[in-house]
Design a protein around this motif. Structure first.
Motif, short mmCIF file in Angstrom:
data_model
loop_
_atom_site.label_atom_id
_atom_site.label_comp_id
_atom_site.label_asym_id
_atom_site.label_seq_id
_atom_site.Cartn_x
_atom_site.Cartn_y
_atom_site.Cartn_z
N VAL A 68 4.72 12.42 5.17
CA VAL A 68 4.51 12.24 3.74
C VAL A 68 3.31 11.32 3.54
N GLN A 69 2.49 11.62 2.56
CA GLN A 69 1.37 10.74 2.27
C GLN A 69 1.14 10.64 0.77
N LEU A 70 0.52 9.52 0.39
CA LEU A 70 0.11 9.28 -0.98
C LEU A 70 -1.40 9.18 -1.01
N VAL A 71 -2.02 9.87 -1.95
CA VAL A 71 -3.47 9.85 -2.06
C VAL A 71 -3.85 9.43 -3.47
N GLU A 72 -4.56 8.30 -3.56
CA GLU A 72 -5.00 7.78 -4.85
C GLU A 72 -6.39 8.30 -5.21
N SER A 73 -6.67 8.32 -6.50
CA SER A 73 -8.00 8.66 -6.99
C SER A 73 -8.20 8.01 -8.35
N GLY A 74 -9.47 7.91 -8.76
CA GLY A 74 -9.77 7.42 -10.10
C GLY A 74 -10.36 6.03 -10.17
N GLY A 75 -10.48 5.35 -9.06
CA GLY A 75 -11.07 4.02 -9.10
C GLY A 75 -12.56 4.08 -9.34
N GLY A 76 -13.17 2.91 -9.54
CA GLY A 76 -14.60 2.86 -9.75
C GLY A 76 -15.02 1.61 -10.47
N LEU A 84 -9.88 2.96 -17.36
CA LEU A 84 -9.85 3.83 -16.18
C LEU A 84 -8.46 4.42 -16.06
N ARG A 85 -8.39 5.59 -15.45
CA ARG A 85 -7.09 6.20 -15.18
C ARG A 85 -6.99 6.50 -13.69
N LEU A 86 -5.99 5.90 -13.07
CA LEU A 86 -5.73 6.15 -11.65
C LEU A 86 -4.65 7.21 -11.50
N SER A 87 -4.80 8.01 -10.46
CA SER A 87 -3.79 9.02 -10.14
C SER A 87 -3.36 8.85 -8.68
N CYS A 88 -2.13 9.22 -8.42
CA CYS A 88 -1.62 9.16 -7.05
C CYS A 88 -0.69 10.35 -6.84
N ALA A 89 -1.05 11.19 -5.88
CA ALA A 89 -0.27 12.39 -5.60
C ALA A 89 0.42 12.25 -4.25
N ALA A 90 1.71 12.54 -4.25
CA ALA A 90 2.49 12.54 -3.01
C ALA A 90 2.57 13.96 -2.47
N SER A 91 2.46 14.07 -1.15
CA SER A 91 2.55 15.39 -0.53
C SER A 91 3.29 15.29 0.79
N GLY A 92 3.78 16.44 1.25
CA GLY A 92 4.51 16.47 2.51
C GLY A 92 5.92 17.00 2.31
N SER A 93 6.79 16.68 3.25
CA SER A 93 8.17 17.16 3.23
C SER A 93 9.03 16.29 2.32
N ILE A 94 8.83 16.46 1.02
CA ILE A 94 9.48 15.61 0.03
C ILE A 94 10.72 16.28 -0.53
N PHE A 95 11.84 15.57 -0.47
CA PHE A 95 13.06 16.05 -1.12
C PHE A 95 13.12 15.50 -2.54
N ARG A 155 12.41 6.10 2.21
CA ARG A 155 11.55 5.16 2.91
C ARG A 155 10.35 4.85 2.03
N GLU A 156 9.80 3.68 2.20
CA GLU A 156 8.68 3.24 1.38
C GLU A 156 7.37 3.77 1.98
N VAL A 157 6.54 4.35 1.11
CA VAL A 157 5.26 4.91 1.54
C VAL A 157 4.16 4.28 0.71
N TRP A 158 3.03 3.98 1.35
CA TRP A 158 1.88 3.38 0.70
C TRP A 158 0.67 4.29 0.81
N GLY A 159 -0.15 4.29 -0.25
CA GLY A 159 -1.44 4.93 -0.18
C GLY A 159 -2.46 3.99 0.46
N LYS A 160 -3.68 4.49 0.67
CA LYS A 160 -4.71 3.69 1.33
C LYS A 160 -5.46 2.80 0.35
N GLY A 161 -5.28 3.04 -0.94
CA GLY A 161 -5.89 2.18 -1.94
C GLY A 161 -7.17 2.75 -2.54
N THR A 162 -7.42 2.33 -3.77
CA THR A 162 -8.66 2.70 -4.46
C THR A 162 -9.21 1.46 -5.16
#
Length: 121
Positions: A2-10, A18-29, A108-115
């Motif tokens: 599972v991963q989280l990917v952020e976007s929208g920083g600057g 500004l508007r930040l977005s974060c999408a989760a992907s993977g084997s999510i229940f 489980r707790e998942v973190w994105g890489k940050g923006t």
């Protein structure tokens, strides 16, 4: 996996938005709480805002009235709308989520890489 990917920083001027977005992907229940944390240079990571699966929200006092958080459960995505930005909002913003993966039966707790968000004139 599972991963989280952020976007929208600057870079934005004081008073801007500004508007930040974060999408989760993977084997999510399912996803329980989703949220945003931030870490400014030389400071500890701090909670900015959180939202539960039923839409209950929680904000840091420093952003109340300026930031809003929302989520699209169908898209496993959380958003952070930041208005009236100040220089002190400058930080790396991290997405965070409590995710139950398929077949695991536990979260489980998942973190994105940050923006990076920079508020400067």
């Amino acid at each position: 996996q599972v991963q989280l990917v952020e976007s929208g920083g600057g870079l934005v001027q004081p008073g801007g938005s500004l508007r930040l977005s974060c999408a989760a992907s993977g084997s999510i229940f399912s996803i329980n709480v989703m949220g945003w944390f931030r870490q400014a240079p030389g400071k500890q990571r701090e909670l900015v805002a959180q939202i539960t699966s039923d839409g209950t929200t929680n904000f840091a006092d420093s952003v109340k009235g300026r930031f809003t958080i929302s989520r699209d459960n169908a898209k496993n995505t959380v958003y952070l709308q930041m208005n009236s930005l100040k220089a002190e909002d400058t930080a790396v913003y991290y997405c965070n989520a409590d995710i139950i993966t398929i077949g695991s039966g536990r979260s489980r707790e998942v973190w994105g890489k940050g923006t990076l968000v920079t508020v400067s004139s």
